[in-house]
Design an enzyme around this catalytic site. Structure first.
Site, PDB file in Angstrom:
ATOM      1  N   LYS A 174      39.842  45.136  46.681  1.00 33.17           N
ATOM      2  CA  LYS A 174      39.204  44.867  47.975  1.00 33.17           C
ATOM      3  C   LYS A 174      39.618  43.462  48.424  1.00 33.17           C
ATOM      4  CE  LYS A 174      35.007  46.281  46.425  1.00 33.17           C
ATOM      5  NZ  LYS A 174      33.665  46.926  46.342  1.00 33.17           N
ATOM      6  N   ARG A 205      39.104  45.219  42.042  1.00 32.95           N
ATOM      7  CA  ARG A 205      40.129  44.695  41.132  1.00 32.95           C
ATOM      8  C   ARG A 205      40.755  43.437  41.738  1.00 32.95           C
ATOM      9  NH1 ARG A 205      42.965  48.997  39.297  1.00 32.95           N
ATOM     10  NH2 ARG A 205      42.156  48.648  37.216  1.00 32.95           N
ATOM     11  N   GLY A 235      49.452  31.914  53.664  1.00 33.39           N
ATOM     12  CA  GLY A 235      49.088  30.967  52.612  1.00 33.39           C
ATOM     13  C   GLY A 235      48.223  31.619  51.552  1.00 33.39           C
ATOM     14  N   GLU A 250      37.666  36.381  52.821  1.00 31.84           N
ATOM     15  CA  GLU A 250      36.554  35.927  53.650  1.00 31.84           C
ATOM     16  C   GLU A 250      35.235  35.865  52.896  1.00 31.84           C
ATOM     17  OE1 GLU A 250      36.716  38.257  57.262  1.00 31.84           O
ATOM     18  OE2 GLU A 250      38.575  37.280  57.854  1.00 31.84           O
ATOM     19  N   PRO A 300      44.370  36.630  39.719  1.00 31.26           N
ATOM     20  CA  PRO A 300      43.229  35.709  39.671  1.00 31.26           C
ATOM     21  C   PRO A 300      43.540  34.301  40.170  1.00 31.26           C
ATOM     22  CG  PRO A 300      43.887  36.410  37.453  1.00 31.26           C
ATOM     23  CD  PRO A 300      44.682  37.228  38.422  1.00 31.26           C
TER      24      PRO A 300
END
Lengths: 726, 316
Positions: free
Chosen positions: A683, A610, A466, A687, A614
């Site tokens: 990266k 990066r 998801g 989380e 978005p």
């Protein structure tokens, strides 16, 4: 491809597609209900039977008798397999709890039988006809008892002289905190269709985050050659770490298929998600901070316990305290207590989410003792090196910018600084903030790309839980090959494809796109070889070398060209701290009479390298923030400390945040790149959003009420007596 | 779920007669609670009588100036009815504080009254529960049990479950009556207080319905006016059962009525507590919660009830 040094300037610094907002390529399938989830793959296996599990009704003991006679003769029942019918199955290293077989029960709702029938209703009804007798053994279920008893906490690391630092400090804090156990509570339960009709070749259509781990776990569990096992898991209705492992759904479906000679499907009933599957352990934590009056931290001392079944590792809440903030003297200890609750294991930001929920309250408390603004206190104690090992620097850390950008955007300077000092009608208004930190590990990751007539197919066993993997992988491949998104098909979650990082530990996006990049570079090599040129640029659907230009759809002249490779991350990373950082800002209203707490707005500013996309990255952070709200205010697997289980085992009793709890949310990404992370300089963000968010809520509640809560969830009963009312 | 037979009966009295005749019968309307319970085999009806065709789905004026609400009127339709919103706003507010819009669309007025407790031990068939299996014991009463949501008053040594309805709390404060028809075709009306039973040593008996007897409607007396409020306190903002809820009617003469939800096996109201309204929340609760027997985990409900009423009474 080896990644042995930080990436220099490369094509991703001049990207057309990477870093741009693309809506998810599988979005239409999702919203039209046509993305095939495991239990609903009606066309993959001929005429499947349905299995339904029976769970143990005790937490610890031995099954002395099972009688399935009535169940076996019930209408529609094809087979019943009880735990006493087979020996305990071998356990893969990745499993702590036993999944099936044998007389011993080690947690409530351990699967002890499965009924295989024509329909779900028949199977479910027949499970109730199985007679079970137990010899119960007293178990240990109370973490607070263990905390009181525990003397020898394992010291994980100790640098400097913590005791001396506390003795000489001008300001100290010493408090104890609790976090509750949490369930992943994903929408789609664990579910599997298994075809092991011949007892030799096993195919599983399942819902799993880690294809290769699970294939290997199946090989161990069923003593099969892994080459005889095939797994497909193309769409996953949420995992959050709960589907990293082989679990009972797959085991029972496979056993049922072998027994009946027909495909069998099993979904875990909702209560099994809480007591049969894994969960995040609750913790008890003691945190001490020492600082000088200038606000500089001189020492941290953080110890914590969590529960685990024997052999597990619990919830390590202290790890991030080792290096988030500066301070010369530091000691952390974590003890995973063997207890007889269901298996605790990884859940979104394992350790960090619970550790930061506490550390970031303590930082707020310390700032107050020092008379400092909590943002300024954190800025002052920022570090660009690992304070335990100062030779290890952070590859790219912009925590201070997160704090500053967040404070500015949120309007932090205008906040009321007197706790309990702002009221609107019956509501006390407060603002709070917290820092966020989550390491950004990577895992070697492979892919295969196939070019045929100008279309590119990407194949990797990476999963999309998801998160948007399909989309960012398509972006990566299109970018690298000079194609458009529409020219790329992405195929995921199949053990026939090269092995990738999988989805877990905030590793998937960065690792799997790097692997796809490596495969694309391999394909480029095939293409230049085919064209007989040394090197080429791939742009606008063309291969350009010198003044020669060939359309990609023409390079193979009808053949298929294949590139396959893995990205291997080199040891140089071990010399660096590679992490993601953030700052959360929260406004809450707390009812002065009743203590109801309602979030008003939340802002998170993230430094995560990066940002590949978005839109999907924002969704990930929003999801993490939302989960942190649940962790702060409502989520708790309550423990029945006499019977040893979580009684609130459904979505009515285990309260995750609902839409009405989540109002105005904003995410800002800093424009950063971390060349030490991957060739794409990306990266993880999956989380980061949950890290620290709960503490930001706690701190906002303190600002609203003047009442400091240190035990999660921060429910009204913990403060009712101390609220002002009128 | 156990296999069951099913039929539709389109007349309430005939449905009652049939239910009396067939052992193990249950009526089904919206099914929002019953079907869940059947899947867990907490309810195991041998026979389902679908009453959705009985036509009990309108709201009509009574000769006494009140309203008669058919048992099949959905929670959504009832809460949105203009007469309810204008003359009985506490009822509309209570309805919309409950469940989710999807559930309210399906849930009926009669079914809402008959929904079963949400005690986690009632809901787990592996746990002893005197409601499910008389004499089995009560896991919620054992040390170490999870009781934060459970009852503080009106409970017994055999059961500390609460009634989960919001609607019923508002009906109680409005002095509504439940209208039923028996298998013999006799109708009767019961106040909410008469309708609901306390657990005592028979927690499996939750109401006064006789075998086969069916709810045909709810009768609201003539509007009492006043300021009507329903305050439902819960941990999350929506889709959760009440920790405590307060239904309040304040009339201009300084008098009024109070009923509580989330604290007892039935909507909780005492007329002698109503009489204390002019003396403030503490005085009301001293009467209303007199005799409470909370657990350590749910004692907060006593404070919360008082504070919730205080919030409603405060002029801010």
């Amino acid at each position: 491809m080896d990644f042995n040094q930080s990436a220099d300037e490369n094509l991703f610094d001049h990207a057309r597609i990477i870093g741009k907002p693309h809506t998810r390529v599988d979005g239409a399938l999702k919203v039209t209900g046509t993305a095939p989830y495991a239990y609903e793959r009606h066309n993959v296996a001929e005429n499947p039977l349905v299995g339904y599990p029976l769970g143990s009704s005790i937490a610890k003991g031995r099954i002395t008798r099972m009688d399935a006679t009535a169940a076996r003769s019930a209408e529609g029942v094809a087979a019943v397999i009880t735990a006493l019918d087979i020996d305990e199955l071998p356990r893969a290293d990745s499993n702590v709890a036993k999944l099936f077989g044998g007389e011993w029960v080690e947690h409530y709702h351990q699967a002890i039988a499965v009924v295989i029938a024509d329909t779900l209703e028949q199977a479910r009804a027949a499970t109730r006809l199985i007679e079970v007798e137990y010899e119960e053994i007293p178990g240990e279920f109370d973490l607070d008892d263990a905390w009181k008893r525990l003397q020898d906490r394992d010291v994980v690391s100790h640098v400097g002289d913590v005791d001396a630092a506390f003795d000489s400090a001008e300001f100290t804090l010493d408090e104890t905190y609790h976090t509750a156990s949490h369930s992943h509570a994903m929408m789609e339960p664990h579910a599997t269709i298994a075809d092991w009709c011949d007892g030799k070749n096993m195919t599983l259509w399942t819902s799993n985050q880690m294809i290769e781990w699970t294939r290997q776990a199946l090989a161990t569990t069923f003593e099969l050659d892994a080459d005889n096992i095939r797994l497909e898991s193309p769409y996953i209705g949420g995992g959050f770490g709960g589907k990293l492992w082989l679990r009972a759904d797959a085991v029972l479906a496979a056993l049922g298929s072998r027994e009946t000679g027909r495909p069998v499907k099993v979904a875990l009933p909702r209560p099994f998600i809480f007591n049969n599957a894994t969960h995040r352990s609750g913790t008890v934590q003691r945190l001490r901070i020492a600082a000088n009056k200038d606000g500089r931290i001189t020492a941290f001392d953080h110890s914590a316990i969590s529960h685990t079944l024997p052999g597990g590792s619990g919830e390590d809440a202290v790890n991030q305290t080792r290096c988030f903030y500066a301070g010369e003297n530091r000691r952390v200890a974590h003890h995973a207590i063997d207890m007889n609750l269901p298996e605790s294991a990884d859940m979104r930001a394992p350790g960090e989410a619970t550790g930061l929920a506490v550390l970031e309250i303590a930082m707020d408390e310390m700032a107050e003792k020092l008379g400092m603004d909590p943002v300024e206190f954190r800025i002052l104690n920022d570090t660009q090196v690992n304070p335990e090992e100062p030779s290890k620097r952070y590859s790219d850390r912009h925590f201070v910018e997160c704090l500053q950008k967040g404070a500015e955007t949120f309007g932090w300077a205008a906040r009321n600084t007197t706790p309990g000092g702002k009221r609107e009608g019956q509501w006390l208004i407060g603002q709070g903030m917290a820092g966020a930190y989550r390491g950004s590990p990577t895992l070697d990751s492979g892919a295969r790309v196939r070019l045929s007539e100008g279309r590119l197919i990407v194949e990797t066993d990476m999963t999309d839980i998801g998160t948007g993997s399909y989309t960012i992988i398509a972006q990566t491949a299109a970018e690298t090959m000079g194609l458009e998104m529409r020219d790329v098909d992405v195929r995921l979650g199949n053990s026939a494809y090269p092995s990738a990082s999988g989805s877990g530990g905030q590793m998937g996006a960065a690792s799997s796109t790097a692997g796809v990049y490596a495969a694309c570079v391999a394909l480029q090599g095939e293409i230049t070889k085919r064209l007989g040129v040394e090197s080429a640029r791939f742009e606008n659907g063309q291969v350009v070398s010198g003044d020669k230009s060939v359309a990609l759809r023409d390079v193979a002249q009808g053949e298929e060209l294949v590139g396959e490779d893995s990205l291997h991350f080199g040891d140089f990373k071990d010399e660096l701290e590679i992490g993601t950082f953030g700052a959360h800002f929260v406004e809450v209203a707390v009812n002065a009479y009743t203590g109801e707490t309602r979030l008003r707005r939340m802002l998170s500013v993230c430094d995560a390298g990066r940002i590949l996309n978005p839109i999907t990255a924002r969704s990930q952070v929003l999801g993490g923030m939302t989960m942190s709200i649940g962790a702060a205010l409502t989520e708790s697997l309550n423990v029945d400390t006499a019977r040893g289980f979580f009684p609130n085992h459904d979505l009515a009793g285990y309260e995750i945040a609902v839409h009405a709890d989540i109002p105005d949310m904003e995410v800002i990404f800093l424009d950063t790149q971390d060349g030490a992370s991957t060739p794409l300089k990306a990266k993880g963000v999956g989380e980061l959003g949950i890290c620290g968010g709960a503490a930001a809520v706690a701190n906002a509640m303190y600002n609203a009420t003047g009442i400091r809560l240190r035990d999660y969830p921060l429910t009204l009963d913990r403060m009712l007596d101390r609220l002002p009312g009128a | 779920m156990k296999a069951f037979s099913y039929e539709r009966i389109d007349d309430a009295a005939q449905a009652a007669a049939r239910a009396f005749e067939v052992p193990g019968s249950k009526f089904i309307a919206g099914g929002t609670n019953l079907l869940d319970l059947m899947k867990h085999e907490i309810e195991v009806p041998a026979h389902l009588i679908d009453i959705n065709g009985t036509g009990l789905d309108d709201i009509v004026a009574t000769d006494e100036g009140g309203l008669r609400i058919g048992a099949l009127v959905s929670n959504t339709a009832l809460g949105a009815d203009e007469r309810i919103k204008r003359d009985y706003p506490v009822l509309s507010r209570a309805l919309f504080a409950g469940a989710s819009s999807q559930l309210r669309n399906k849930a009926s007025t009669g079914g809402n009254l008959l929904q079963r407790t949400r005690c986690p031990y009632f809901y787990d068939p592996a746990m002893p529960c005197n409601k499910r299996e008389p004499g089995a014991g009560c896991a919620a009463l054992d040390d170490g049990a999870d009781t934060r949501q459970l009852g503080v008053i009106g409970t017994s040594d055999h059961c500390i479950a609460t009634h989960p309805s919001d609607m019923a709390v508002a009906l109680r404060v409005l002095d509504a009556e439940v209208e039923t028809v028996s298998p013999e075709g006799q109708t009767r009306r019961l106040t909410l207080d008469e309708f609901y039973a306390l657990p005592g040593d028979t927690p499996e008996v939750e109401n006064a319905l006789e075998p086969g007897e069916i709810i045909t409607g709810v009768v609201l007396p003539a509007p009492v006016g006043g300021r009507q409020r329903y305050y439902k306190v819960r941990d999350r903002a929506s889709y959760a059962f009440a920790l405590v809820s307060v239904a309040l009617i304040e009339t201009d003469d300084g008098k009024g009525r109070v009923a509580l939800g989330g604290v007892a096996p039935k909507p909780w109201r005492r007329e002698d507590a109503d009489a204390e309204l002019g003396n403030g929340a503490e005085a009301v609760m001293a009467k209303l919660l007199d005799g409470a027997r909370p657990t350590e985990e749910n004692a907060y409900k006593l404070t919360l009830a008082e504070r919730t009423l205080a919030a409603l009474l405060a002029k801010e």
